[in-house]
Design an enzyme around this catalytic site. Structure first.
Site, PDB file in Angstrom:
ATOM      1  N   GLU A  40      63.119  45.013  74.281  1.00  0.00           N
ATOM      2  CA  GLU A  40      62.689  45.600  75.543  1.00  0.00           C
ATOM      3  C   GLU A  40      61.411  44.881  75.985  1.00  0.00           C
ATOM      4  O   GLU A  40      60.626  44.402  75.164  1.00  0.00           O
ATOM      5  CB  GLU A  40      62.404  47.080  75.294  1.00  0.00           C
ATOM      6  CG  GLU A  40      61.811  47.869  76.441  1.00  0.00           C
ATOM      7  CD  GLU A  40      61.423  49.273  76.012  1.00  0.00           C
ATOM      8  OE1 GLU A  40      61.477  50.173  76.859  1.00  0.00           O
ATOM      9  OE2 GLU A  40      61.059  49.480  74.833  1.00  0.00           O
ATOM     10  N   LYS A 106      67.721  51.476  81.470  1.00  0.00           N
ATOM     11  CA  LYS A 106      67.404  52.469  80.445  1.00  0.00           C
ATOM     12  C   LYS A 106      67.550  53.890  80.980  1.00  0.00           C
ATOM     13  O   LYS A 106      66.982  54.252  82.005  1.00  0.00           O
ATOM     14  CB  LYS A 106      65.978  52.236  79.949  1.00  0.00           C
ATOM     15  CG  LYS A 106      65.503  53.151  78.838  1.00  0.00           C
ATOM     16  CD  LYS A 106      64.070  52.771  78.469  1.00  0.00           C
ATOM     17  CE  LYS A 106      63.509  53.623  77.356  1.00  0.00           C
ATOM     18  NZ  LYS A 106      62.081  53.282  77.088  1.00  0.00           N
ATOM     19  N   CYS A 142      65.307  51.218  73.361  1.00  0.00           N
ATOM     20  CA  CYS A 142      64.174  51.927  72.769  1.00  0.00           C
ATOM     21  C   CYS A 142      64.394  53.444  72.620  1.00  0.00           C
ATOM     22  O   CYS A 142      65.117  53.886  71.739  1.00  0.00           O
ATOM     23  CB  CYS A 142      62.916  51.628  73.582  1.00  0.00           C
ATOM     24  SG  CYS A 142      61.376  51.893  72.669  1.00  0.00           S
TER      25      CYS A 142
END
Length: 271
Positions: A40, A106, A142
């Site tokens: 990321e 995300k 993440c």
């Protein structure tokens, strides 16, 4: 299929970070990898304003990733930021390669441990898979790793491997949580997990935001670490075998049993 995990330490200059992508992708290709996964925030680390560096997914930085992937002949997954109409950005993974041209925004934003990602980042809505050498690969980022439902959804869509590109926040117990969660998601899906974090940048930079702790790891469908990294930048490679996934999903049966329970619950609700 051979995969590579590129644990780098991104800086604040997107051009310099793209050069890192090129360097590590070349090394991954030389090692025979069909896929190389970057963290990321590969485009620019956290801890600085993201709006000024954000670009569209068809802009020059993402096109640079596509060029690098094309020259190397493999698939590259890397984190970047894209502008949104409301003035925020999306936390985006761009995936480029011989059979992949996709991006994932995300879904789960890191509003935790005193950090408020949603203040500057808009959430994604849709799970995404790509195909690499005939293998279905799911993409996650993440904080997503704390939400098993997303991983189960990707596995139910055929993903034998799920990547996690992270810039994991430092702190007491955080590295242990990172590796534990990667192993748990592998067991949830009876599939491979390739969890790639930013390298630890040192205490001064780490204090500015979630900038990585290292500890990248590839995990087998049985929850066993296959390769692991320390805190510093490095390239890991390992082989994944879809036959192992098939055997694990037959033996552990978590996806099948989950479906059976869901069907039973629906039947009971109709009675």
């Amino acid at each position: 299929m051979r995969i590579a995990l590129a644990q780098i330490a991104s800086g604040t200059d997107p051009a310099a970070n793209l050069a890192l992508v090129e360097q590590y992708t070349r090394r991954a290709a030389e090692a025979g990898a069909a896929l190389v996964v970057f963290p990321e925030a590969t485009m620019c680390r956290f801890g600085v304003p993201l709006g000024p560096v954000a670009q569209p997914v068809d802009g020059p930085w993402a096109d640079g990733v596509r060029r690098i992937a094309g020259q190397a002949g493999l698939t590259v997954v890397a984190g970047m930021f894209c502008p949104t109409p409301d003035g925020r950005v999306t936390n985006t993974l761009v995936a480029a390669g011989p059979t992949a041209d996709a991006h994932y925004d995300k879904i789960h934003l890191y509003d935790a441990f005193g950090f408020e990602e949603s203040r500057t980042v808009a959430p994604g809505r849709e799970p995404v898979t790509i195909t690499v050498d005939g293998v279905t690969v799911g993409l996650t980022t993440c904080y997503d790793i704390r939400f098993p439902e997303l991983y189960v959804t990707l596995a139910q869509r055929g993903a034998a491997l799920i990547t996690v590109s992270a810039s994991w926040g430092a702190g007491p117990g955080k590295l242990e949580q990172w590796t534990l969660l990667a192993r748990a998601r592998a067991l949830d899906t009876a599939g491979y997990i390739a969890a790639v974090d930013q390298a630890y940048p040192g205490d001064a930079v780490a204090a500015t935001g979630p900038t990585g702790v290292g500890g990248s790891v590839a995990v087998s469908p049985y929850g066993e670490p296959v390769v692991t990294a320390g805190a510093d930048p490095q390239l890991l490679t390992c082989d994944i075998d879809t036959a192992t996934v098939d055997k694990a999903r037959d033996a552990l049966a978590v996806l099948r049993n989950r479906s059976e329970v869901a069907q039973l619950s629906k039947a009971e609700s109709r009675q």
